[in-house]
Design a protein around this motif. Structure first.
Motif, mmCIF file in Angstrom:
data_model
loop_
_atom_site.group_PDB
_atom_site.id
_atom_site.type_symbol
_atom_site.label_atom_id
_atom_site.label_comp_id
_atom_site.label_asym_id
_atom_site.label_seq_id
_atom_site.Cartn_x
_atom_site.Cartn_y
_atom_site.Cartn_z
ATOM 1 N N ASN A 35 0.836 -1.204 0.000
ATOM 2 C CA ASN A 35 0.000 0.000 0.000
ATOM 3 C C ASN A 35 0.866 1.248 0.000
ATOM 4 O O ASN A 35 0.555 2.232 -0.670
ATOM 5 C CB ASN A 35 -0.926 0.001 1.224
ATOM 6 N N ASP A 36 1.963 1.203 0.779
ATOM 7 C CA ASP A 36 2.880 2.339 0.814
ATOM 8 C C ASP A 36 3.485 2.584 -0.565
ATOM 9 O O ASP A 36 3.617 3.730 -1.001
ATOM 10 C CB ASP A 36 4.003 2.096 1.832
ATOM 11 N N ARG A 37 3.865 1.502 -1.244
ATOM 12 C CA ARG A 37 4.434 1.650 -2.595
ATOM 13 C C ARG A 37 3.411 2.228 -3.555
ATOM 14 O O ARG A 37 3.742 3.098 -4.372
ATOM 15 C CB ARG A 37 4.937 0.297 -3.099
ATOM 16 N N SER A 38 2.170 1.763 -3.480
ATOM 17 C CA SER A 38 1.123 2.273 -4.364
ATOM 18 C C SER A 38 0.882 3.750 -4.107
ATOM 19 O O SER A 38 0.724 4.540 -5.046
ATOM 20 C CB SER A 38 -0.178 1.489 -4.145
ATOM 21 N N THR A 39 0.862 4.127 -2.835
ATOM 22 C CA THR A 39 0.661 5.533 -2.485
ATOM 23 C C THR A 39 1.811 6.381 -3.001
ATOM 24 O O THR A 39 1.603 7.459 -3.568
ATOM 25 C CB THR A 39 0.540 5.689 -0.959
ATOM 26 N N ALA A 40 3.044 5.894 -2.820
ATOM 27 C CA ALA A 40 4.214 6.638 -3.282
ATOM 28 C C ALA A 40 4.205 6.794 -4.798
ATOM 29 O O ALA A 40 4.570 7.850 -5.326
ATOM 30 C CB ALA A 40 5.493 5.925 -2.828
ATOM 31 N N GLY A 45 2.893 10.676 -9.412
ATOM 32 C CA GLY A 45 2.183 10.886 -10.673
ATOM 33 C C GLY A 45 2.188 9.701 -11.597
ATOM 34 O O GLY A 45 1.792 9.808 -12.761
ATOM 35 N N ILE A 46 2.647 8.537 -11.102
ATOM 36 C CA ILE A 46 2.714 7.331 -11.926
ATOM 37 C C ILE A 46 1.404 6.557 -11.793
ATOM 38 O O ILE A 46 1.003 6.196 -10.690
ATOM 39 C CB ILE A 46 3.893 6.437 -11.516
ATOM 40 N N VAL A 47 0.747 6.326 -12.918
ATOM 41 C CA VAL A 47 -0.516 5.582 -12.950
ATOM 42 C C VAL A 47 -0.298 4.334 -13.798
ATOM 43 O O VAL A 47 0.102 4.435 -14.957
ATOM 44 C CB VAL A 47 -1.652 6.429 -13.558
ATOM 45 N N THR A 48 -0.523 3.166 -13.222
ATOM 46 C CA THR A 48 -0.338 1.926 -13.965
ATOM 47 C C THR A 48 -1.680 1.396 -14.466
ATOM 48 O O THR A 48 -2.703 1.560 -13.805
ATOM 49 C CB THR A 48 0.339 0.854 -13.094
ATOM 50 N N LEU A 49 -1.667 0.775 -15.636
ATOM 51 C CA LEU A 49 -2.873 0.168 -16.195
ATOM 52 C C LEU A 49 -3.121 -1.185 -15.532
ATOM 53 O O LEU A 49 -2.161 -1.864 -15.129
ATOM 54 C CB LEU A 49 -2.717 -0.021 -17.695
ATOM 55 N N ALA A 203 12.107 10.604 -9.480
ATOM 56 C CA ALA A 203 13.457 10.059 -9.371
ATOM 57 C C ALA A 203 13.524 8.952 -8.321
ATOM 58 O O ALA A 203 14.334 8.025 -8.436
ATOM 59 C CB ALA A 203 14.448 11.170 -9.027
ATOM 60 N N GLU A 204 12.669 9.032 -7.324
ATOM 61 C CA GLU A 204 12.639 8.013 -6.275
ATOM 62 C C GLU A 204 11.860 6.771 -6.707
ATOM 63 O O GLU A 204 12.237 5.646 -6.368
ATOM 64 C CB GLU A 204 12.009 8.593 -5.002
ATOM 65 N N GLN A 205 10.756 6.975 -7.442
ATOM 66 C CA GLN A 205 9.851 5.868 -7.736
ATOM 67 C C GLN A 205 10.046 5.221 -9.101
ATOM 68 O O GLN A 205 9.790 4.025 -9.265
ATOM 69 C CB GLN A 205 8.388 6.353 -7.621
ATOM 70 N N LEU A 206 10.495 5.973 -10.092
ATOM 71 C CA LEU A 206 10.616 5.418 -11.441
ATOM 72 C C LEU A 206 11.575 4.232 -11.510
ATOM 73 O O LEU A 206 11.298 3.255 -12.235
ATOM 74 C CB LEU A 206 11.022 6.509 -12.428
#
Length: 212
Positions: A35-40, A45-49, A203-206
Motif C-alpha cells: 500500500n505504501d508503494r502504491s501511495t508513493a 504521478g505514476i498511474v499503472t494500467l 526520481a525516487e519511484q521510477l
C-alpha cells in the motif's frame, strides 16, 4: 506417558500460535508495504494500467534516420511525450524536466530507459528540426514524426490525444497534453505519468518501475 503427550500437544499448540502470529505480522508488513508503494507511486504521478496494452502498427521516422514500426519500440522502457518544436511552454518545460530527471536516476535505470518525443506538428517538424531541438535538451532523446493521421492514431491509442493546429495560420499552435505514456520493454503501454512532473518523487519511484 500421558503427561508427555500433553506436553507435546502444548508445545505444538504454542508453536502453532507463534507461527500464525509470525505469518500474520509478515503478511501485514507486506500489505502495508504494498500500500505504501502504491501511495508513493500515485504521489509521484505514476498511474499503472490494470493490464498492459499493445500499440497499433504504424510507420514513423526517427531523428536517427530510421523507419520505426511502433510495435517494435522494444528492448527498453520508454517515456513517450507528444509535443512539437514550436511549442511556447509545455514542451520546453517538460523536456528540461526530463533531462533533470534522467540525471537523477541511477546508472542502471538510465541505461534501461529511453525518452521519445512524437511530434504533433509534422507539418513543420522535419526530422532535422526535431533533432536540432531535442539535442539542445539531451542528444539521447529521440524524436519521431510521420503522417498526422498515424500520429493521431498513436496518441489516441495511448490515451493522450491532441488537437491539430490550423496550418493555414502563420503562427498556429497545437493543443496537447504534458502527460507521458510509459511503455514496457515489450513495447506495450504500462501506464502514464501525469503532468505536471514531480521530478524529485519520480526520481525516487521510477527506478522501481523500470527494474521490473
Amino acid at each position: 506417558m500421558p503427561y508427555l503427550s500433553k506436553g507435546r500437544t502444548l508445545i505444538l499448540s504454542i508453536l502453532g500460535v507463534l507461527f500464525a502470529v509470525i505469518i500474520g505480522l509478515l503478511a501485514g508488513n507486506y500489505l502495508t508495504s504494498g500500500n505504501d508503494r502504491s501511495t508513493a507511486m500515485r504521489e509521484a504521478g505514476i498511474v499503472t494500467l490494470p493490464s498492459s496494452r499493445g500499440l497499433p502498427a504504424l510507420q514513423l521516422v526517427s531523428t536517427r534516420g530510421e523507419q520505426i514500426n511502433t510495435q517494435n519500440l522494444t528492448g527498453k522502457w520508454s517515456l513517450v511525450f507528444f509535443g512539437y518544436t514550436f511549442c511556447p511552454d509545455i514542451c520546453p518545460t517538460t523536456l528540461a524536466e526530463l533531462r533533470q530527471l534522467k540525471k537523477q536516476l541511477p546508472e542502471q535505470a538510465r541505461q534501461n530507459l529511453q525518452v521519445l518525443m512524437v511530434s504533433v506538428d509534422p507539418h513543420r517538424d522535419t526530422t532535422e528540426q526535431l533533432k536540432l531541438y531535442l539535442d539542445y535538451f539531451d542528444p539521447e532523446f529521440t524524436g519521431l514524426t510521420g503522417e498526422l493521421k498515424d500520429i493521431q492514431t498513436l496518441s489516441n491509442a495511448l490515451s493522450i490525444p491532441f488537437i491539430p493546429g490550423d496550418t493555414s495560420q502563420p503562427r498556429y499552435t497545437v493543443d496537447h497534453s504534458g502527460n507521458l505514456a510509459i511503455l514496457n520493454p515489450d513495447g506495450r503501454q504500462y501506464g502514464f505519468i501525469r503532468a505536471p512532473l514531480n521530478i524529485q518523487k519520480l526520481a525516487e519511484q521510477l527506478p522501481n518501475v523500470i527494474s521490473q
